[in-house]
Design a protein around this motif. Structure first.
Motif, PDB file in Angstrom:
ATOM      1  N   LEU A 168       0.829  -1.204   0.000  1.00  0.00           N
ATOM      2  CA  LEU A 168       0.000   0.000   0.000  1.00  0.00           C
ATOM      3  C   LEU A 168       0.860   1.250   0.000  1.00  0.00           C
ATOM      4  O   LEU A 168       0.369   2.333  -0.332  1.00  0.00           O
ATOM      5  N   THR A 169       2.125   1.103   0.378  1.00  0.00           N
ATOM      6  CA  THR A 169       2.977   2.280   0.590  1.00  0.00           C
ATOM      7  C   THR A 169       4.250   2.249  -0.244  1.00  0.00           C
ATOM      8  O   THR A 169       5.173   3.017   0.017  1.00  0.00           O
ATOM      9  N   ALA A 170       4.328   1.371  -1.251  1.00  0.00           N
ATOM     10  CA  ALA A 170       5.529   1.269  -2.079  1.00  0.00           C
ATOM     11  C   ALA A 170       5.127   0.867  -3.491  1.00  0.00           C
ATOM     12  O   ALA A 170       4.098   0.222  -3.690  1.00  0.00           O
ATOM     13  N   PRO A 171       5.930   1.238  -4.484  1.00  0.00           N
ATOM     14  CA  PRO A 171       5.594   0.904  -5.863  1.00  0.00           C
ATOM     15  C   PRO A 171       5.869  -0.557  -6.193  1.00  0.00           C
ATOM     16  O   PRO A 171       6.611  -1.243  -5.483  1.00  0.00           O
ATOM     17  N   HIS A 172       5.270  -1.017  -7.272  1.00  0.00           N
ATOM     18  CA  HIS A 172       5.479  -2.339  -7.859  1.00  0.00           C
ATOM     19  C   HIS A 172       4.817  -3.466  -7.057  1.00  0.00           C
ATOM     20  O   HIS A 172       4.864  -3.494  -5.828  1.00  0.00           O
ATOM     21  N   LYS A 173       4.231  -4.373  -7.782  1.00  0.00           N
ATOM     22  CA  LYS A 173       3.811  -5.633  -7.189  1.00  0.00           C
ATOM     23  C   LYS A 173       5.060  -6.412  -6.819  1.00  0.00           C
ATOM     24  O   LYS A 173       6.120  -6.235  -7.416  1.00  0.00           O
ATOM     25  N   ARG A 174       4.938  -7.314  -5.860  1.00  0.00           N
ATOM     26  CA  ARG A 174       6.107  -8.012  -5.337  1.00  0.00           C
ATOM     27  C   ARG A 174       5.850  -9.516  -5.214  1.00  0.00           C
ATOM     28  O   ARG A 174       4.697  -9.961  -5.184  1.00  0.00           O
ATOM     29  N   ILE A 175       6.945 -10.250  -5.066  1.00  0.00           N
ATOM     30  CA  ILE A 175       6.880 -11.632  -4.619  1.00  0.00           C
ATOM     31  C   ILE A 175       7.858 -11.765  -3.462  1.00  0.00           C
ATOM     32  O   ILE A 175       8.917 -11.134  -3.457  1.00  0.00           O
ATOM     33  N   SER A 176       7.487 -12.549  -2.465  1.00  0.00           N
ATOM     34  CA  SER A 176       8.283 -12.611  -1.239  1.00  0.00           C
ATOM     35  C   SER A 176       8.314 -14.023  -0.682  1.00  0.00           C
ATOM     36  O   SER A 176       7.331 -14.762  -0.794  1.00  0.00           O
ATOM     37  N   LEU A 177       9.421 -14.385  -0.075  1.00  0.00           N
ATOM     38  CA  LEU A 177       9.434 -15.589   0.740  1.00  0.00           C
ATOM     39  C   LEU A 177       8.450 -15.406   1.887  1.00  0.00           C
ATOM     40  O   LEU A 177       8.237 -14.292   2.375  1.00  0.00           O
ATOM     41  N   THR A 178       7.850 -16.482   2.326  1.00  0.00           N
ATOM     42  CA  THR A 178       6.893 -16.422   3.430  1.00  0.00           C
ATOM     43  C   THR A 178       7.597 -16.503   4.777  1.00  0.00           C
ATOM     44  O   THR A 178       8.764 -16.915   4.861  1.00  0.00           O
ATOM     45  N   LEU A 179       6.878 -16.133   5.817  1.00  0.00           N
ATOM     46  CA  LEU A 179       7.449 -16.147   7.164  1.00  0.00           C
ATOM     47  C   LEU A 179       7.982 -17.519   7.578  1.00  0.00           C
ATOM     48  O   LEU A 179       9.094 -17.596   8.113  1.00  0.00           O
ATOM     49  N   PRO A 180       7.267 -18.634   7.366  1.00  0.00           N
ATOM     50  CA  PRO A 180       7.822 -19.922   7.792  1.00  0.00           C
ATOM     51  C   PRO A 180       9.127 -20.275   7.097  1.00  0.00           C
ATOM     52  O   PRO A 180      10.017 -20.873   7.709  1.00  0.00           O
ATOM     53  N   VAL A 181       9.270 -19.914   5.834  1.00  0.00           N
ATOM     54  CA  VAL A 181      10.531 -20.173   5.119  1.00  0.00           C
ATOM     55  C   VAL A 181      11.649 -19.331   5.722  1.00  0.00           C
ATOM     56  O   VAL A 181      12.768 -19.814   5.943  1.00  0.00           O
ATOM     57  N   ILE A 182      11.338 -18.068   6.007  1.00  0.00           N
ATOM     58  CA  ILE A 182      12.337 -17.172   6.602  1.00  0.00           C
ATOM     59  C   ILE A 182      12.784 -17.691   7.963  1.00  0.00           C
ATOM     60  O   ILE A 182      13.987 -17.807   8.243  1.00  0.00           O
ATOM     61  N   LEU A 183      11.831 -18.035   8.804  1.00  0.00           N
ATOM     62  CA  LEU A 183      12.163 -18.454  10.170  1.00  0.00           C
ATOM     63  C   LEU A 183      12.840 -19.814  10.222  1.00  0.00           C
ATOM     64  O   LEU A 183      13.539 -20.120  11.198  1.00  0.00           O
ATOM     65  N   ASN A 184      12.662 -20.617   9.200  1.00  0.00           N
ATOM     66  CA  ASN A 184      13.269 -21.940   9.177  1.00  0.00           C
ATOM     67  C   ASN A 184      14.731 -21.918   8.758  1.00  0.00           C
ATOM     68  O   ASN A 184      15.405 -22.952   8.781  1.00  0.00           O
ATOM     69  N   SER A 185      15.236 -20.748   8.381  1.00  0.00           N
ATOM     70  CA  SER A 185      16.638 -20.632   7.980  1.00  0.00           C
ATOM     71  C   SER A 185      17.562 -21.011   9.124  1.00  0.00           C
ATOM     72  O   SER A 185      17.281 -20.739  10.294  1.00  0.00           O
ATOM     73  N   ARG A 186      18.666 -21.629   8.774  1.00  0.00           N
ATOM     74  CA  ARG A 186      19.622 -22.046   9.819  1.00  0.00           C
ATOM     75  C   ARG A 186      20.309 -20.848  10.471  1.00  0.00           C
ATOM     76  O   ARG A 186      20.590 -20.859  11.665  1.00  0.00           O
ATOM     77  N   HIS A 187      20.592 -19.822   9.698  1.00  0.00           N
ATOM     78  CA  HIS A 187      21.218 -18.596  10.224  1.00  0.00           C
ATOM     79  C   HIS A 187      20.453 -17.409   9.656  1.00  0.00           C
ATOM     80  O   HIS A 187      20.336 -17.262   8.438  1.00  0.00           O
ATOM     81  N   LEU A 188      19.940 -16.569  10.547  1.00  0.00           N
ATOM     82  CA  LEU A 188      19.093 -15.451  10.139  1.00  0.00           C
ATOM     83  C   LEU A 188      19.684 -14.149  10.656  1.00  0.00           C
ATOM     84  O   LEU A 188      19.976 -14.018  11.843  1.00  0.00           O
ATOM     85  N   TYR A 189      19.852 -13.199   9.743  1.00  0.00           N
ATOM     86  CA  TYR A 189      20.447 -11.910  10.085  1.00  0.00           C
ATOM     87  C   TYR A 189      19.500 -10.777   9.705  1.00  0.00           C
ATOM     88  O   TYR A 189      18.762 -10.861   8.719  1.00  0.00           O
TER      89      TYR A 189
END
Length: 231
Positions: A168-189
């Motif tokens: 709603l506040t930025a240009p362009h449609k997007r595609i994104s990794l989902t939260l479970p994929v992000i949180l399942n990472s072995r090392h997250l920064y």
């Protein structure tokens, strides 16, 4: 709860973060013969990409993808893939395997299944190293406040790897990794730069509404996330 690794300059922070990422990737290759790395886009990440591109690693065994992508042509100035090819997939890192989040479809929603399959087939999972950024509105990846699809992107019971997003506040449609994929990472920064982002980070920690600030969904469920902060 969170103790950021604080550095006086962006270069000092990016140098330290690159060293941590490199160590994680080397260990992954040693243990599993391959490694995976997911990176965010934006100007703040350019120096980190450049440092990594000059780092000696078994890049031919490392698979790289994006945390999110704008639905623009790969040569568009706002393309995260273009950013990676320009600043990372050069020098020592030129032989890394890059997995695009873009297709020829008109919208990201039309490509969800194709990209989901692409990542499952080509990306070693779970992701070994994932680097997030954060916007001043509290978004991370392309999980934007109050966006129509946000709840699906944050659904921890979802089997989706990616979600389409219309901010709603930025240009362009997007595609994104989902939260479970992000949180399942072995090392997250999480990479933060400047006083404004530090203030937004503190604001995120002080509340619980993930619809208002999606970064809270990461912070609430991933206490082991490593925060790298430059003043």
């Amino acid at each position: 709860m969170y103790q950021p690794h604080e550095y006086p300059t962006r270069t000092a922070m990016n140098t330290a973060l690159a060293a941590a990422i490199s160590n994680n990737l080397q260990q992954a290759v040693a243990q599993r013969a391959q490694a995976s790395l997911a990176l965010s886009g934006g100007p703040a990440v350019i120096e980190l990409l450049q440092i990594l591109s000059h780092t000696t690693l078994p890049w031919e065994k490392i698979h790289i993808t994006l945390v999110d992508e704008r639905w623009v042509d790969k040569e568009h100035e706002d393309s995260n893939e273009r950013l990676m090819r320009t600043h990372l997939l050069q020098n020592q890192a030129k032989n890394a395997h890059f997995i695009s989040l873009k297709t020829i479809a008109d919208t990201p929603g039309d490509s969800i299944d194709e990209i989901h399959t692409r990542l499952q087939q080509a990306l070693p999972l779970p992701i070994d190293v994932l680097v997030l950024g954060m916007g001043e509105d509290g978004h991370t990846a392309s999980l934007f406040p109050h966006a129509e699809n946000l709840s699906k992107g944050l659904d921890m019971h979802s089997n989706r790897m990616v979600i389409d997003m219309q901010p709603l506040t930025a240009p362009h449609k997007r595609i994104s990794l989902t939260l479970p994929v992000i949180l399942n990472s072995r090392h997250l920064y999480l990479q933060l730069v400047g006083k404004k982002q530090q203030q937004v980070f503190q604001q995120a920690l002080a509340g619980n509404d993930t619809d208002q600030m999606p970064i809270r969904a990461v912070l609430q469920q991933q206490p082991k996330i490593q925060i790298y902060l430059a003043q």
